[in-house]
Design an enzyme around this catalytic site. Structure first.
Site, PDB file in Angstrom:
ATOM      1  N   GLU A  15      -3.771   7.310  -3.577  1.00 21.42           N
ATOM      2  CA  GLU A  15      -3.524   6.042  -2.902  1.00 21.42           C
ATOM      3  C   GLU A  15      -3.475   4.933  -3.933  1.00 21.42           C
ATOM      4  O   GLU A  15      -4.299   4.909  -4.853  1.00 21.42           O
ATOM      5  CB  GLU A  15      -4.666   5.724  -1.940  1.00 21.42           C
TER       6      GLU A  15
ATOM      7  N   TYR B 247       0.866  -1.173   0.000  1.00 20.15           N
ATOM      8  CA  TYR B 247       0.000   0.000   0.000  1.00 20.15           C
ATOM      9  C   TYR B 247       0.905   1.227   0.000  1.00 20.15           C
ATOM     10  O   TYR B 247       1.849   1.306   0.803  1.00 20.15           O
ATOM     11  CB  TYR B 247      -0.905   0.018   1.247  1.00 20.15           C
TER      12      TYR B 247
END
Lengths: 381, 289
Positions: free
Chosen positions: A189, A101
């Site tokens: 993101e 991530y």
């Protein structure tokens, strides 16, 4: 403004961030053409602004023609958390060994951007943040200097990224911060970033939101705006420049200032009604803007009654009153009962201007909201 | 008494020749605010209702001894205007402008941390000490001199609660709208601390809303440091989750803050009663006095 995955990936690709080969498709035929070019396995991904698309059935992997056709039929036209899917991204599957991530966002309590990296990609990162916050390494960025290379390395090592790809991930993060800054993003993101068996890095997903207040200096992004909306009313709100959120109730709400509009919503709920929308006309609204707001709320077929709650500071009551009159005079029959509460700057002048044949006037916030809730109940009976 | 502004505050209006700047300068002067200068680059030497206009804030400070500014500059140039104000070492800068890009504010915030200047806003209605001075766009007629302090993230909600107080004869020491943007100069805690230290403020109203965790931090501050009673209001109980807040915010903090529920319970834990309606907030304040 939220960008769709395919829009964000175009921006990534242009900046040199590797993304899987992909095609946008809006019909089963287009999906079949796309998989033929891309090959199998292929991911078929709904392009709507909802989180958790995978779990909700909006992302499917096809390993052959039958599966691709089935996935296209299932996903195109489906209702995904209230949004109809009219486009999918058909994307080459990535053979990966690790999922990461990586994100850059504004940490409002620090007043600084923050870079985040975690080896726990590919899952619900919000849950990771809640249950095991240490699994996400964070590094604050001085907005005057940007992300220093040493900081990018620091956060990557802290996150425990495998050493053989650590420098590549750090440089990936640096590129991402540059995109964040140069596009006035509010957040970027990628979940997951995939590390392939050849130790290449690929952005397998992309979330990118742009600060609406900064769109004036990004013509290229503003041009994507039309595509970014989910439904007609939101597109209309974008055109008019309103902060607007459609909700499920039947009391239409128009007010000035986010806090007061939210309070009006809360009071509608408190008095037993259900808000149909959040609509903030903003500060200093002139008559035309007020008319546009009424047009918005009247175009929502769920709305049975409308309440205007204006407490003028920079906004002037007389301007608002003129706008309400002008907008309502254009109707032979006013579609839904309108309650108006005006206070603050030039409120008295406004009250005198208001045509009470067209609207109901109330003196307090509570009275106005109660009346609008009653109106909605009468209409819906 | 009051916090941050009073009779002695000498104000320069940045953007005084613009529509809003001009209108609200008149309103401020009418209220009794000491507006000593304005700025508008390229229009130095002109005047607005007899108030001298300068090209730069520095000139206004040098010539008219201004110690505070109010910024009415359009969003694209507002960050630059705040930088200009910060470079003249003013005591106070009040930025009214709505829609300043967040990344511009991040840079301003960085610069601010290197100065002694207090910034209020942006995207705020300003600050008023009833009977003495108002810097901003608040409608002066709803305020009254008294002993209740008020701090709020929302301008219009401030007006609402103030009118609920004033209608009952409860006046205010100072009312501040700190602004609802992600990055602002003065926080709840800054304002609460100032009210706590003001002997004339006998109770404080704090109006918050969903998003961020300023209210949770304020609750902690109140529990640990305040003797002055505080009543609260939180807007956005019915706001749909995830609609207005980017979900990355939740990942930064790693906790379930930012919702109306978490803010209300944090305040309740700090013995701060939270009203269901603005009128109920006034009820609580009445009980304190």
């Amino acid at each position: 403004m939220k960008l769709h995955e395919y829009q964000a990936k175009d921006i990534f690709a242009e900046a040199g961030i590797p993304v899987p080969e992909s095609r946008l498709a809006s019909s089963v035929e287009e999906v079949m053409e796309a998989v033929e070019e891309i090959g199998y396995p292929a991911a078929i991904k709904a392009q709507v602004h909802v989180g958790g698309r995978g779990k909700a059935g909006g992302i499917k992997i096809a390993t052959d023609e039958d599966e691709a056709r089935q996935a296209a039929e299932d996903i195109l036209g489906m209702d995904l958390k209230g949004y109809t899917v009219d486009r999918v991204l058909v994307e080459a599957g990535v053979d990966f060994e690790n999922e990461l991530y990586v994100g850059v966002t504004m940490d409002r309590s620090e007043g600084k951007p923050v870079a985040m990296v975690s080896t726990e990609g590919g899952v619900n990162i919000e849950e990771v943040a809640e249950e095991n916050p240490d699994a996400i390494a964070r590094e604050h960025i001085d907005p005057a200097f940007g992300l220093h290379p040493y900081q990018a390395r620091k956060v990557v090592f802290e996150a425990g990224i495998p050493r053989d790809v650590a420098f590549d991930v750090a440089s990936f993060l640096t590129t991402l911060y540059d995109l964040y800054e140069s596009n006035d993003a509010s957040d970027i993101e990628i979940n997951p970033v995939m590390i392939t068996s050849d130790r290449d890095i690929v952005a397998a997903d992309a979330v990118m939101n742009i600060d609406d207040d900064a769109l004036f200096r990004h013509d290229d992004l503003a041009a994507m705006e039309e595509d970014a909306y989910e439904n007609d009313l939101e597109a209309k709100a974008g055109e008019y420049g309103f902060d607007y959120v459609r909700l499920s109730g039947n009391v239409g709400i128009i007010g000035n200032g986010a806090g007061l509009v939210m309070t009006t919503l809360d009071l509608v709920d408190y008095f037993g009604g259900e808000p149909a929308n959040f609509l903030d006309i903003g500060g200093g609204a002139k008559a035309e803007r007020v008319a546009n707001a009424l047009d918005m709320v009247f175009s929502d077929e769920n709305v049975d009654s409308v309440v205007f709650n204006i407490f003028g500071g920079i906004t002037r009551g007389d301007e608002v009153a003129k706008g309400i009159n002008e907008a309502l005079e254009s109707f032979d029959e006013i579609p839904k009962p309108v309650v108006v509460r005006l206070a603050g700057t030039n409120a008295e002048e406004g009250m005198e201007i208001l045509n009470t044949d067209l609207v109901q006037v109330e003196g307090t916030l509570e009275d106005a909201v109660q009346r609008a809730v009653e109106n909605a109940q009468e209409v819906s009976q | 008494m009051s916090i941050f502004v009073d009779d002695d505050t000498r104000v320069v209006v940045q953007g005084i020749t613009g529509g809003e700047g001009k209108f609200h300068t008149r309103q401020m002067v009418e209220y009794g605010t000491n507006v000593v200068a304005g700025t508008s680059p390229g229009k130095g030497g002109q005047d607005v209702d007899g108030i001298p206009v300068y090209d730069t804030v520095e000139e206004a400070v040098d010539e008219e001894d201004a110690n505070a500014s109010v910024v009415f500059v359009p969003p694209a140039f507002a960050g630059d205007a705040i930088f200009e104000a910060l470079d003249t070492d003013l005591d106070l800068v009040v930025a009214i402008t709505e829609g300043v890009p967040t990344q511009d504010m991040a840079k301003v915030n960085k610069r601010l941390s290197e100065t002694d200047t207090r910034l209020i806003g942006p995207n705020c209605p300003g600050i008023i000490t009833p009977g003495e001075a108002k810097l901003g766009i608040l409608p002066g007629n709803i305020f009254e001199e008294g002993n209740v302090g008020l701090v709020s993230r929302s301008g219009t909600l401030t007006y609402q609660v103030v009118s609920n107080l004033t209608e009952r004869g409860i006046g205010q020491t100072t009312a501040i709208g700190i602004g609802g943007d992600p990055i602002i100069g003065t926080s709840f805690v800054d304002a609460l601390e100032a009210f706590e230290n003001d002997p004339d403020t006998h109770a404080v109203v704090m109006c918050g809303e969903i998003g961020g965790e300023d209210e949770e931090q304020a609750a902690k501050y109140i529990a640990e440091n305040m003797d002055t009673p505080v009543a609260g209001f939180i807007a956005g109980r019915t706001a749909p989750p995830g609609k207005r807040m980017g979900h990355a915010g939740a990942i930064v903090s790693g906790s379930g803050t930012g919702t109306a529920e978490s803010k209300i319970s944090a305040l309740n834990d700090a013995s701060v009663p939270v009203g269901d309606t603005p009128n109920e907030v006034a009820d609580h304040i009445e009980d304190f006095l």
